[in-house]
Design an enzyme around this catalytic site. Structure first.
Site, PDB file in Angstrom:
ATOM      1  N   THR A 118     -25.066 -14.076  -0.495  1.00 37.98           N
ATOM      2  CA  THR A 118     -26.078 -14.860  -0.013  1.00 37.98           C
ATOM      3  C   THR A 118     -27.361 -14.277  -0.552  1.00 37.98           C
ATOM      4  O   THR A 118     -28.557 -14.933  -0.131  1.00 37.98           O
ATOM      5  CB  THR A 118     -26.016 -15.034   1.536  1.00 37.98           C
ATOM      6  N   GLU A 158     -24.586  -7.066   4.700  1.00 36.73           N
ATOM      7  CA  GLU A 158     -23.476  -7.785   4.942  1.00 36.73           C
ATOM      8  C   GLU A 158     -23.515  -8.665   6.445  1.00 36.73           C
ATOM      9  O   GLU A 158     -22.614  -8.556   7.192  1.00 36.73           O
ATOM     10  CB  GLU A 158     -22.190  -6.764   5.080  1.00 36.73           C
TER      11      GLU A 158
END
Length: 1525
Positions: free
Chosen positions: A146, A392
């Site tokens: 991402t 994360e």
């Protein structure tokens, strides 16, 4: 862990622990086997020659340097784990934690997320294809999802989480293996744009980057298709659960809880240990400062983080177990618990990372200002902790993911379904807001947004509950001791009540607690704080962190916080210069002039010179001459140059002066001024009446003598009190027995270069020990084993006995101050993780087999020089056949202060054990690195008995010399008083110098013997003057007259002695002792004379002190009674003098009057000159150190065997101490040239040379394509393959250049000290001839320096001392001809001394040099006495004048000489070489001095005609009249 030199506060804290720390460590790491395995792996890193000595990566350095160093360590650690066969990921993580503590590595993502993704999402065929490449680092990858991070400069592949489209339909996110860079040259592939995005907080040594793909295609097979796949025809097969695509992130999140718990554990460890050793604020006025750990507020700040670390540690361990269990179920196709796992890992990751970040910051602030230092470890720790809440998955997002799961669980409850196990406790309050919004017509999205904050709270509460529950269950399931369970229960209880108190509003809002219950909770929390205080240090010790893990000066295991901080800042590159260039560049008021040590040096000289000049003005009344020296921008006004700069063991005004060119120029100018001043003094006094000075000084002494004689008892008592008070300083005497300190030049080139080496090259004795790399001689124990019969020691039976000796040495133990036990294995020097014992291979079966097979070559065998191992060798055609001796050397670590201390203790125990060791067929000789020091000190201590015997002999001689066997006139009491006077002077001198901090070196032991001789010489001069005083005068007047005539004489000799000894002696003890003895003889002894004179004036008996009649008055016919019971005071010199005071001068007077005797004297003198000249032609220098000790000493035995039978392999390092480009041909050629010149020297071994550069050029690793490649291959390939070169190359912090290096040649087995000194000079000349800055150094050069420096130093110091003696003599005896006679006498005495000491077996060394220099002052005494007596005689005829001079000074000279000889005669039996050599030198000086004073000078003076004084009587009369008035 061994406590070592532990801070006492920390040691006490550890003793307080109520539980077994080791037991808790076992619990924390999952069992004893895992704990031991962890420690084993950590030791591998610590003992590795590269990783073990690697400094922490400097996060303040440039990013490129950090990245390269991190890459180097990563690659090296990969090779290390591969070589060790380590495949377990947890074990690799342990090694990684030692290499990269508290910072990320460049390959972290590759070894974690990238590798795990392939393992979880690749098919078997894909894994089979990719994993070998991944493990061999052929494929280096990252995880791209991402954000545009992770890719950067390092990787050539990535697992890209991208949307999958087939037939224009999106199937969601799937993992794809995407090549990014060429696997050949690492350049980006076409269509790939990739680069670094810049540093992140805490990630400065790794690269994070961007990735842009343009029209980039990858094969279908690069999609990881374990769960979802695309068929060749484009058909898409869905995964069983779409959340499986995020399996890697779930894995990472599960592991992060455990990892961040360790970060908080590290922070807690630092804070607790620092708080235990830091003291602040008195507990009460005048009381002790408390440890800050005793303050409750500090406890609350730190202990809350400590218990949180434990809670997260156990919860994280539990989560990993849960993850593994659920993953195993997923492998079997059971996906029912996957949502729970996702929700649990998401919230715990968010909760643990944010909690740890807050906790690390709390611990940092608890350490005060030091917490801001990089040296504290907190900046790194905070940076990495600050990153974890967002990597994360950002914290809020993860909380809300768990919130959605909780909302789903709430709805399941409403539908009557059973809740999952993790949330079985959940109540319905969390979803009220959402349900209410839905009922009001809001869309699901709007309703969710309106309740996200509450669901975030609910997720946090979920985490709190889970962690507390996991903590409690973990403790419950452990099989542990009662004490440990109590401590862990307290930890869990404290964590629970802490969370309740922290979130008390939530509990009060829902009515769970009353106010009374809240009070109970708070009271319980405070009680637990007090209980945890006892075990705080034990609890952090149980984490079993090495100092390497902490990287913190504040959290060191030994608690030596402030020394570590000091070392840290001193080693900082920013502190390498005292003044930063920017300061001079931008601050206009800062000049560029030289300042520092030299400026302080001149300033101190200025102050000292002003003081001495002032004294000179008062007493001499001569105009002071000033001159200016400009140094930098400072001008120093220097007075007439007259000051002392004492060396070893002296009170020094100037410490650690670094000799620079400008300082040397100053010293030369200073010496020049001394010569000009001395010459001007001589010319000045040659133009005035030669008795003017003596008249003035004599008048002063007359007054002093009269005053003392008037109040003798007061003077005696005051002096005894002062001497006794000074003598108390002996309680603080500091012995100095270090051989290097005592017997080598204090400042030398070798010592300066050794300090330079220490600043460049680290001590690798704990990791990569090679003897040639030692900068000092090292610490060790050596043992020579030889056969008792002299036969071959290389047979199995004798080798077995050698092995037994070796085993006993390995097994004996020592203890440190804390009671920890150590063996040789714990403190030995290491190489390849093995103890280094030279010669231990001889007992191996491999060597024995090679020997019996005649395969052992001599002198070299398998890269070992057998000449250093075997003694008394027999070899046939280079094959070793036999040897009767073997030498074993046990090398010890010196790389840390702890090991230096332990090495000293081990060496002592080594000697003690071997002294008591019994052998059957062999005998042993042994020594350690400090044996010479200890044995030399023992020698001196054993000779103390000589002091008392010498004093006894001196008392006997003085009594005999001064007795006249007359009841009243006898003055033997004065003889004994003279010895007492010297004794009081020695006592005061020892005491006052010891009180001032001067160190007692071994050679000071000769001081009492010398002072006795000088002192008694003064006594006999004073007694001779007393005999010449008018007998009709009163006792006060006789003493005053004695001081007038003899005070000048003893002043001349005493001052010359003080100056000569002060310039050249090795200790201020002697100078001060002569000074105190002189003071005693012009105060204490005249008082004794006055008492004796008053006794005689009262006609009192010499023994019983009662008044007796004269011989005329007694009326007894018994002659014996008359002899013993009657008498009168003396009326002539004959009646006053003792037997040895009266008759020797008469004999010498008659001898000098004889023409035959004069001829004989001249012939004898010519013979004396001839023999002395021959001796000087045979003159030798040097000192064999082993001769300093007793021949019965164990060290003497060892040294004799070692020197006679074993080869000494002494290295000489050629050190290049600045940055050089070794790829440059001129530099490389110059290094080869220097090596070639050195090897060509006659005293250098031809086949032994260690040069990393030439060997590197010959190796297959050599890369000259660029400087970067040259250094990279050298550092990563060549040096690891040849560990004996590792210690010889020093890289800069960025590892891009070589800042220092060295290569070695080895000296042949030369024993002659002169040859050794000459070799050192030749090696230095070779190094100095290099076009690059280079110097030659060997630890042995420290001792070789004396062989080069002793002779010029002796000549220079003797010359200066003689010049000063000349000046002083000219001041007090301003007759140029007499000064010339005294000066020539001194020169000839020294000439004879140098010649005869050579013939007597003495060479010039650091010891005999001091004896010779001391003799300058002593040699002037007798000559000055006879010349002064000649000058003061009122007689125009030279012959009669000489006779009267001998009559006045002959007795004192003879008795002074005899007393000096008696004072040193016992030294001939001394065990000490120092004392024996002193005896020889001083005996020669005394005999030559007496020969010149009683024979040579009288003969010369008999031919002279010097005008006597006609003014003495008038001068004295004036004094007498004044006194009578």
């Amino acid at each position: 862990m061994n406590d070592g030199n532990v801070n006492p506060d920390l040691a006490r804290e550890r003793q307080k622990a109520t539980f077994n720390v080791e037991e808790l460590s076992v619990v924390l790491y999952g069992g004893p086997q895992k704990l031991q395995r962890k420690r084993y792996l950590e030791n591998i890193v610590l003992q590795d020659p590269f990783l073990g000595i690697a400094e922490p990566i400097d996060v303040t350095s440039d990013r490129g340097s950090q990245y390269e160093e991190a890459m180097r360590r990563n690659i090296y650690s990969e090779k290390l784990t591969k070589n060790l066969g380590i495949t377990d990921r947890d074990e690799k993580s342990i090694i990684r934690g030692m290499i990269f503590p508290n910072i990320p590595g460049t390959l972290d993502v590759h070894k974690s997320m990238f590798t795990v993704t392939i393992m979880q999402h690749a098919t078997k065929d894909q894994a089979k294809y990719w994993m070998p490449k991944v493990e061999n680092l052929q494929v280096i990858g990252t995880y791209a999802q991402t954000e545009i991070g992770h890719v950067g400069k390092t990787v050539n592949h990535c697992v890209l989480m991208a949307q999958l489209y087939t037939e224009n339909k999106c199937h969601g996110v799937h993992p794809f293996m995407v090549p990014l860079r060429s696997m050949i040259d690492h350049t980006p592939l076409p269509g790939v744009e990739v680069g670094d995005i810049g540093p992140k907080l805490g990630f400065t040594n790794s690269t994070n980057g961007f990735l842009r793909l343009t029209n980039y295609r990858i094969p279908r097979k690069y999609m990881l298709m374990r769960y979802a796949r695309v068929e060749e025809d484009g058909t898409y097969i869905e995964p069983p659960n779409k959340r499986l695509a995020y399996g890697t992130m779930v894995y990472i999140r599960a592991g992060m809880v455990y990892q961040v718990a360790k970060s908080l554990a590290v922070a807690s460890t630092i804070a607790v240990r620092y708080s235990a050793v830091r003291h602040q604020t008195e507990s009460k006025p005048g009381g002790k400062e408390l440890q800050i750990l005793d303050y409750q507020t500090q406890q609350y700040k730190i202990f809350t983080q400590l218990v949180t670390a434990y809670a997260l540690w156990f919860a994280g361990a539990q989560l990993v177990i849960i993850y593994n269990n659920i993953t195993a179920q997923i492998e079997k196709g059971n996906l029912t618990e996957l949502p729970q796992l996702h929700a649990l890992t998401a919230s715990l990751k968010a909760y643990s990372t944010s909690t740890v970040l807050e906790g690390v910051e709390e611990c940092r602030m608890a350490c005060g200002g030091h917490g801001y230092l990089h040296a504290s470890g907190f900046p790194k720790l905070f940076a990495i902790s600050a990153l974890t809440p967002i990597v994360e998955g950002e914290t809020v997002i993860l909380y809300l993911q768990t919130g959605r799961f909780l909302l789903k669980c709430y709805r399941q409850v409403k539908q009557g379904q059973k809740l999952p196990g993790f949330v079985a406790y959940l109540i319905a309050d969390a979803a009220k807001t959402t349900e209410s919004a839905l009922r009001k017509g809001s869309s699901p999205e709007e309703a969710w947004n309106m309740s996200t904050v509450q669901f975030m709270w609910a997720a946090k509460a979920h985490c709190h509950t889970y962690v507390v529950k996991a903590f409690a269950e973990f403790i419950k399931n452990q099989n542990i001791s009662k004490n440990l369970r109590k401590v862990l229960d307290d930890l869990c209880s404290f964590y629970a009540v802490y969370l309740i108190r922290k979130n008390l509003g939530d509990f009060l809002q829902d009515g769970y607690f009353s106010n009374a219950q809240v009070d109970l909770i708070e009271n319980r929390m405070l009680e637990l704080l007090a209980e945890l205080r006892i075990n705080a240090v034990g609890l952090v010790d149980a984490f079993d962190f090495r100092d390497r893990n902490l990287e913190s000066c504040l959290g060191r295991y030994d608690g030596q916080v402030y020394q570590a901080l000091y070392d840290s800042v001193k080693n900082s590159s920013f502190n390498k210069s005292d003044v930063h260039p920017a300061v001079k560049k931008y601050l206009p008021n800062i000049s560029s002039g030289k300042t520092g040590t030299s400026a302080k040096f001149f300033t101190r000289i200025f102050r000292i010179s002003v003081i001495i000049s002032f004294v000179n003005e008062v007493f001499i009344n001569h105009t002071t001459i000033f001159f200016n020296i400009k140094y930098g921008n400072q001008i120093f006004a220097i007075t007439r140059p007259f000051f002392f700069m004492h060396t070893r063991g002296k009170i020094s005004f100037i410490k650690k002066i670094k000799i620079k060119k400008d300082v040397i120029q100053f010293v030369l100018l200073y010496v020049y001024r001394i010569c000009i001043f001395g010459y001007s003094r001589l010319i000045f006094f040659s133009n005035i009446n030669e008795n003017k000075v003596e008249e003035k000084i004599g008048a002063v002494f007359y007054k002093l003598g009269f005053l003392i004689a008037t109040h003798p008892w007061k003077v005696i008592l005051v002096f005894i009190f002062i001497a006794g008070a000074c003598g108390l300083g002996l309680l603080r005497i500091k012995p100095q027995s270090d051989v290097e300190t005592a017997y080598t030049p204090m400042t030398s080139r070798a010592k300066d270069e050794r300090e330079r080496l220490k600043s460049l090259f680290k001590d690798h004795s704990g990791t990569n020990f090679f003897e040639q790399s030692l900068i000092n001689t090292g610490s060790y124990g050596e043992v020579i084993v030889k056969t008792k019969t002299g036969g071959n020691i290389l047979n199995s039976n004798l080798l077995t006995e050698i092995q037994n000796i070796n085993d006993s040495i390995w097994q004996f133990t020592i203890k440190d101050q804390s009671g920890n036990t150590y063996t040789f294995n714990d403190i030995c020097a290491l190489r390849n993780h093995m103890c280094v014992v030279d010669g231990d291979f001889v007992s191996s079966t491999t060597f024995q087999h090679q020997f019996t097979s005649n395969n052992v070559t001599y002198p070299y065998f398998e890269n070992k020089d057998l000449r250093t191992i075997f003694g008394n060798v027999s070899a046939v055609k280079t094959i070793l056949k036999s040897a009767s001796m073997i030498k074993l050397r046990y090398n010890l670590r010196q790389d840390q202060p702890k090991y230096e201390t332990l090495a000293k203790e081990w060496e002592k125990q080594f000697i003690s054990n071997l002294k008591s060791l019994t052998t059957n067929k062999t005998s042993i000789a042994f020594a350690n690195s400090k044996s010479l020091d200890t044995e030399l000190n023992a020698n001196i201590g054993g000779d103390i008995v000589l002091f008392s015997l010498t004093f006894t002999l001196m008392i006997v001689y003085s009594t005999f010399a001064t007795t006249s066997f007359r009841c009243v006139a006898d003055r033997q009491h004065l003889g004994r008083a003279g010895v007492l006077t010297v004794g009081l002077g020695i006592l005061a001198a020892f005491g006052i110098t010891a009180l001032c901090g001067a160190e007692f070196v071994d050679i000071v032991g000769v001081m009492p013997f010398l002072v006795l001789g000088v002192g008694l010489d003064n006594m006999f001069i004073l007694l001779s003057g007393l005999s010449d005083a008018p007998f009709e005068k009163s006792p006060e007047e006789r003493v005053a007259e004695t001081m007038r005539t003899s005070g000048v004489a003893i002043t001349i000799t005493s001052i010359t002695d003080i100056i000569a000894f002060g310039i050249g002696a090795s200790s201020i003890f002697l100078t001060v002792a002569i000074g105190f003895a002189y003071i005693a003889f012009v105060t204490f002894f005249p008082a004794c004379m006055a008492i004796n004179e008053k006794r005689m004036a009262d006609n009192r008996h010499c023994c019983f002190c009662h008044v007796i009649p004269t011989k005329e008055e007694i009326r007894v016919n018994d002659d014996l009674v008359v002899c013993l019971c009657s008498g009168s005071k003396p009326n002539s010199r004959q009646e006053a003098d003792g037997f040895l005071e009266w008759y020797p001068p008469i004999v010498f007077e008659k001898m000098v009057s004889s023409t035959i005797f004069k001829v004989m004297t001249i012939l004898t003198y010519l013979g004396f000159i001839g023999v002395a000249g021959y001796g000087i032609s045979q003159f030798k220098q040097g000192l064999v150190l082993s001769t300093l000790v007793n021949e019965k000493s164990y060290y003497y035995t060892f040294s004799e065997l070692s020197n006679q039978y074993f080869f000494e392999n002494i290295p000489v390092a050629f050190v290049i101490d600045n940055q050089q480009n070794y790829l440059n041909k001129d530099v490389a050629d110059d290094v080869k040239r220097i090596q070639k010149l050195a090897i060509a020297d006659k005293d250098i071994q031809k086949l032994s040379c260690l040069n990393w550069l030439t060997d590197y050029q010959k190796s297959s690793f050599y890369d000259n394509s660029s400087v970067a490649n040259f250094i990279f291959n050298l550092r990563t390939k060549f040096l690891p393959s040849r560990p004996f070169y590792i210690n010889d190359v020093v890289f800069d912090s960025s590892n891009t250049s070589i800042v220092a290096s060295r290569f070695f040649v080895f000296i042949n087995n030369i024993k002659d000290s002169q040859e050794q000194g000459d070799l050192m000079i030749r090696m230095r000349d070779i190094a100095d001839s290099s076009s690059i800055h280079m110097f030659a150094f060997s630890p042995s050069f420290i001792f070789y320096e004396q062989y080069v420096a002793i002779f010029p130093s002796t000549m220079k110091t003797v010359g200066i001392a003689a010049a000063v003696v000349l000046v002083v003599t000219a001041i007090f005896m301003p007759a140029p001809l007499m000064v010339l006679y005294v000066t020539v006498s001194v020169v000839m005495i020294m000439f004879g001394l140098f010649g005869f000491m050579t013939l007597w077996g003495l060479s010039l060394s650091s010891i005999t040099m001091i004896h010779v220099i001391m003799s300058v002052g002593f040699s002037v005494d007798f000559s000055a006495h006879i010349c002064h007596a000649f000058l003061s005689i009122d007689e125009p005829c030279s012959k009669k004048r000489v006779q009267k001079a001998i009559r006045r000074a002959g007795g004192p000279i003879f008795n002074g000489a005899m007393s000096s000889i008696i004072g040193i005669i016992l030294l001939i039996s001394s065990k000490s070489f120092i004392f024996r050599s002193f005896f020889k030198v001083m005996l020669l000086v005394v005999l030559f001095g007496m020969f010149h004073a009683l024979f040579v000078l009288p003969v010369i003076l008999s031919f002279s005609c010097s005008k006597p004084s006609n003014q003495a009587t008038a001068s004295v009369s004036k004094v007498e009249l004044k006194e009578k008035d």
